[in-house]
Design an enzyme around this catalytic site. Structure first.
Site, PDB file in Angstrom:
ATOM      1  N   SER A   1      32.600  64.173  58.784  1.00 28.82           N
ATOM      2  CA  SER A   1      31.719  65.214  58.241  1.00 28.82           C
ATOM      3  C   SER A   1      32.345  66.008  57.105  1.00 28.82           C
ATOM      4  O   SER A   1      31.980  67.150  56.857  1.00 28.82           O
ATOM      5  CB  SER A   1      31.268  66.169  59.354  1.00 28.82           C
ATOM      6  OG  SER A   1      30.556  65.463  60.354  1.00 28.82           O
TER       7      SER A   1
ATOM      8  N   CYS B   1      30.112  54.235  60.109  1.00 31.68           N
ATOM      9  CA  CYS B   1      28.728  54.671  60.005  1.00 31.68           C
ATOM     10  C   CYS B   1      28.621  56.118  60.474  1.00 31.68           C
ATOM     11  O   CYS B   1      29.555  56.681  61.040  1.00 31.68           O
ATOM     12  CB  CYS B   1      27.817  53.783  60.854  1.00 31.68           C
ATOM     13  SG  CYS B   1      28.083  53.948  62.638  1.00 31.68           S
TER      14      CYS B   1
ATOM     15  N   ALA C   1      35.797  58.510  57.741  1.00 37.16           N
ATOM     16  CA  ALA C   1      35.180  58.659  59.059  1.00 37.16           C
ATOM     17  C   ALA C   1      33.683  58.946  58.963  1.00 37.16           C
ATOM     18  O   ALA C   1      33.114  59.089  57.881  1.00 37.16           O
ATOM     19  CB  ALA C   1      35.891  59.753  59.838  1.00 37.16           C
ATOM     20  N   HIS C   2      33.062  59.050  60.142  1.00 37.71           N
ATOM     21  CA  HIS C   2      31.609  59.169  60.220  1.00 37.71           C
ATOM     22  C   HIS C   2      31.072  60.429  59.543  1.00 37.71           C
ATOM     23  O   HIS C   2      31.667  61.488  59.577  1.00 37.71           O
ATOM     24  CB  HIS C   2      31.120  59.092  61.673  1.00 37.71           C
ATOM     25  CG  HIS C   2      31.750  60.067  62.606  1.00 37.71           C
ATOM     26  ND1 HIS C   2      31.727  59.891  63.958  1.00 37.71           N
ATOM     27  CD2 HIS C   2      32.431  61.216  62.400  1.00 37.71           C
ATOM     28  CE1 HIS C   2      32.342  60.890  64.551  1.00 37.71           C
ATOM     29  NE2 HIS C   2      32.778  61.706  63.619  1.00 37.71           N
ATOM     30  N   ASN C   3      29.928  60.236  58.905  1.00 38.38           N
ATOM     31  CA  ASN C   3      29.158  61.308  58.275  1.00 38.38           C
ATOM     32  C   ASN C   3      29.861  61.986  57.099  1.00 38.38           C
ATOM     33  O   ASN C   3      29.505  63.088  56.702  1.00 38.38           O
ATOM     34  CB  ASN C   3      28.741  62.359  59.305  1.00 38.38           C
ATOM     35  CG  ASN C   3      27.746  61.810  60.302  1.00 38.38           C
ATOM     36  OD1 ASN C   3      28.088  61.515  61.445  1.00 38.38           O
ATOM     37  ND2 ASN C   3      26.505  61.648  59.873  1.00 38.38           N
TER      38      ASN C   3
END
Length: 345
Positions: free
Chosen positions: A261, A220, A241-243
């Site tokens: 990201s 998330c 991974a996140h974002n």
């Protein structure tokens, strides 16, 4: 089920060369073809198998011209690979029984919204506030957390875990062992050398027609969301991974790892074990060869290879030169000794 060559040719709009009445009941690789099976030839390097295969029917491209006698019936089509995929899809639809109903034991929270004709396998768990669209299939031992939304005709295979607040679109497939919406890897270093966990309060989103392979993990967002946009296909054992923002119609092979990201555009192809650093952008129509490592932005319409990844032709030249490094080292050492000898004269 029996399929006659004439029926297959009609379905594919193909041209028969040979016995149109021959029947098949299964499919096979061309190199392992047996009587009663259908195979295909799309890659020219496998052509030699067509002269010895026992497959009853072989799909070939319309441009194919045999160099020797072939015992199999041929069906000529525009694209043998795509035609074979269409036949497999037809076969699966004809032979797969679609389950409906709720098996016991399973748990469904009181305020869950269930669409029509759904299937819920034994030992599945559906958390509070979740919503399942029409014809969703939830296989045994799936865990779906609170406030999850799953669109119509999506399939969650056995043992997958869907964290709270995750959004899954229509016609998605999540394979066994996949984890969608787990915490991102966020820790703040402390003065004493320890690490303090940063709460991950974002969500994960899969848009329509996304497929997630077995044991793949999608984090998330720390804040906001991690998103896999429509039509992207992700293989087994991939980490996103996140974002991250993964664009439309990408294909990622097994063991790809994408750091936080990172933004990936549309129609990209990443081969196995490709690794992307965090906070970078990859454009559209980019191909990354196996085990490529990317640590900086990549422009659209490129084919890269190596670690760090560079343009494919340059990478191939570098690898050729690498083979000669031991010999070059010996030559350099010999020349150095010869030069020293000349100086001492």
């Amino acid at each position: 089920m029996d399929f006659k060559a004439t029926d297959i040719a009609a379905f594919l709009n193909g041209e028969i060369v040979g016995d149109g009445d021959v029947k098949v009941t299964n499919v096979s690789k061309i190199e392992e073809g047996k009587k009663g099976t259908l195979a295909f030839l799309a890659n020219p390097k496998y052509e030699h198998y067509i002269y010895e295969t026992e497959a009853s029917i072989v799909l070939v491209n319309k441009t194919f011209e045999p160099r020797k006698e072939i015992s199999s019936t041929l069906i000529k089509v525009d694209d043998a690979y795509k035609a074979f995929a269409s036949l497999l899809d037809m076969y699966v639809q004809a032979t797969t029984k679609v389950k409906t109903g709720i098996e016991q034991p399973s748990f469904i929270a009181e305020d869950v919204s269930l669409g029509d004709d759904i299937y819920l396998g034994a030992f599945a768990y559906i958390g509070e506030g979740s919503k399942l669209g029409n014809k969703v299939q939830i296989h045994p031992q799936v865990h779906i957390g609170e406030n999850v939304s799953i669109g119509e005709n999506s399939i969650i295979h056995a043992g997958a875990k869907i964290y709270p607040n995750t959004v899954i679109g229509d016609r998605c497939i999540v394979h066994s062992g996949a984890v969608i919406g787990s915490d991102g890897f966020g820790f703040a270093p402390q003065e004493d050398g320890s690490y303090k966990k940063i709460p991950q309060i974002g969500i994960a989103i899969l848009e329509d027609d996304v497929e997630i392979g077995a044991n793949t993990t999608i984090d998330c967002g720390t804040m906001g969301h991690t998103i896999i946009r429509k039509g992207s296909k992700i293989d087994n054992l991939v980490q996103i991974a996140h974002n991250c923002d993964i664009g439309e119609h990408n294909v990622f092979a097994g063991q790809v790892g994408i750091s936080g990201s990172t933004k990936v555009g549309n129609y990209n192809k990443f081969a196995g074990q490709v690794g992307l650093g965090g906070h970078i952008t990859v454009g559209d129509n980019v191909t990354l060869g196996a085990q490529s490592g990317v640590a900086q932005n990549v422009k659209s319409d490129q084919v890269l290879f190596g670690s760090p990844a560079i343009e494919i032709k340059q990478a191939m030249k570098a690898y050729v030169a690498l083979r000669y490094l031991p010999e070059m080292r010996n030559d350099l050492s010999r020349l150095k000794k010869e030069m020293e000898a000349l100086k001492n004269k």
